[in-house]
Design an enzyme around this catalytic site. Sequence first.
Site, PDB file in Angstrom:
ATOM      1  CD  GLU A 243      -2.867  -1.207   2.381  1.00 19.16           C
ATOM      2  OE1 GLU A 243      -2.815  -0.290   3.219  1.00 19.16           O
ATOM      3  OE2 GLU A 243      -3.705  -2.122   2.426  1.00 19.16           O
ATOM      4  CD  GLU A 349      -4.603  -8.006   2.075  1.00 24.31           C
ATOM      5  OE1 GLU A 349      -5.434  -7.164   2.444  1.00 24.31           O
ATOM      6  OE2 GLU A 349      -3.374  -7.790   2.081  1.00 24.31           O
TER       7      GLU A 349
HETATM    8  C1  XIL Z   1      -5.643  -6.401   8.584  1.00 24.94           C
HETATM    9  C2  XIL Z   1      -5.929  -7.621   9.408  1.00 24.94           C
HETATM   10  O1  XIL Z   1      -6.997  -8.336   8.832  1.00 24.94           O
HETATM   11  C3  XIL Z   1      -6.258  -7.237  10.813  1.00 24.94           C
HETATM   12  O2  XIL Z   1      -6.371  -8.400  11.607  1.00 24.94           O
HETATM   13  C4  XIL Z   1      -5.182  -6.324  11.354  1.00 24.94           C
HETATM   14  O3  XIL Z   1      -5.540  -5.897  12.608  1.00 24.94           O
HETATM   15  C5  XIL Z   1      -4.985  -5.133  10.459  1.00 24.94           C
HETATM   16  O4  XIL Z   1      -4.669  -5.584   9.178  1.00 24.94           O
HETATM   17  N1  XIL Z   1      -4.779  -4.584   3.933  1.00 24.94           N
HETATM   18  C6  XIL Z   1      -3.760  -5.432   4.276  1.00 24.94           C
HETATM   19  C7  XIL Z   1      -3.920  -6.347   5.417  1.00 24.94           C
HETATM   20  O5  XIL Z   1      -2.753  -5.516   3.568  1.00 24.94           O
HETATM   21  O6  XIL Z   1      -2.711  -6.593   6.088  1.00 24.94           O
HETATM   22  C8  XIL Z   1      -4.942  -5.824   6.385  1.00 24.94           C
HETATM   23  O7  XIL Z   1      -5.154  -6.833   7.358  1.00 24.94           O
HETATM   24  C9  XIL Z   1      -6.224  -5.460   5.681  1.00 24.94           C
HETATM   25  C10 XIL Z   1      -5.986  -4.391   4.683  1.00 24.94           C
END
Ligand code: XIL
Length: 437
Positions: A243, A349
């Site tokens: 990101e 994700e």
């Molecule tokens: C999120 C996790 O799901 C949570 O458990 C944590 O507290 C915060 O991060 N983008 C990403 C992930 O790349 O690492 C994130 O995951 C969600 C958004």
Amino acid sequence: MPKRIYMLLVILTTIFACSKDNDTPPDTTTPISVSFEVIVSQQNTLRVTVNNTSTGISGLNSYWQFTKNGSVVQDEAGPEMHLYDASGEYLITLTVEAPDDDIQVSETVMVIGGDSMHPALKDATDKFSVGMAVQSNRMGGQHGEILVREFNNLTAEYEMKMNIMYPSQGNYDFTAADAIVNYGVANNMDIHGHTLIWHNATPDWVENFTGTDQEFEDMIEDYITTVVTRYAGVVRSWDVVNEAIEDGSNQLRNSVFRTRMGDDYISKCYQFARNADPDVLLFYNDYNITFDEGKQAAIFAIVDGLASQNLIDGVGAQMHIDIYFPSSSQIQSVVDGTVARGLKMHFAELDVRINPSNDISSLTEEREIAQQNKVREVVELYDAIPDANKFAITIWGMRDNETWLIDFWGQPDWPLLYNSNFEAKKAHSGFLEALNN
Ligand code: XIL
């Protein structure tokens, strides 16, 4: 798809304890009510969990018998699991024994176990792996059962980020990361490392680093080298930077890494990772890159810069999507850009919100079907990618009630493939349908 079929017959009896001593009247003041629950696992119908819910048995012994005339097992506190060798009809007996007068009461349950489970996600294709985001305390019990059966790629949901692995300068903490990595290795899974550099998981001491810029850069090099070296040969791929692009303006995000190391901090970090493990696959990972054309262009510009130095192997498109959006052609655009560059495509994700407008308060069948259709569409699209560019689809959490999205958006949603009872949802069927055509 074969439907899972099993039946549970429960014959309940409530028996009141009574004394055998003729001199005293029967004691009916403390009734013993014997009952228990039985759950047949959906992932393995030979696995049965029993839970003694009897009341009034304090001080008495309880025993299970999992087959007629089988051996007797002392009841422990909390639910207990029994694994049968073959499907069939079994009589489960709970006996409550009153030590003073040998009164025994029992209750019987008949379990008819079916063996028609759904096929496992990971077995539906050998062209890419199917990943799951895990937390170190969600790898045992039913989580573990599903993980091992369905998935062949693991990502730590948060425990391999810098704020967890590097809580204070000079002090690394790999407790949770090791547990996750060891679990994946023990179960023949690929491990996807996520993520070395992310502005949202930067420890305070790094944000407020007191040394010079050169010391900052040396510290980051040490961190990347330490982590990547530790898991070299075990972690197959790393998201190095996550990101990096700002929303809206699509400029480089002004993170502490940029301000301390310069605009070329990204390629420096990838170089550190490459040096530490020349064989590990390096990914760039970001969100909204399917539909935000400016962001997509900015990301491919970063990727091209890395590719010109042979510092990148793949692109991770975070698939935090919903049942309405983005469209398949928008998703296709990021695939096309990745394939055109000869890189691997990670659908990272994945979660599919069904309540983005917050207009429902419980899951409806209509939305579940829409989710099934969206998952099928996404997986079909992924499956059509040339094999050389395939990598993995990673689902961001196991059960609906465990999704990060509920906290993030502050409203109910059911974005994952399993419901809170560990039951595969229609979305799970959608995934399989895409690969069975
Ligand atoms: C999120 C996790 O799901 C949570 O458990 C944590 O507290 C915060 O991060 N983008 C990403 C992930 O790349 O690492 C994130 O995951 C969600 C958004």
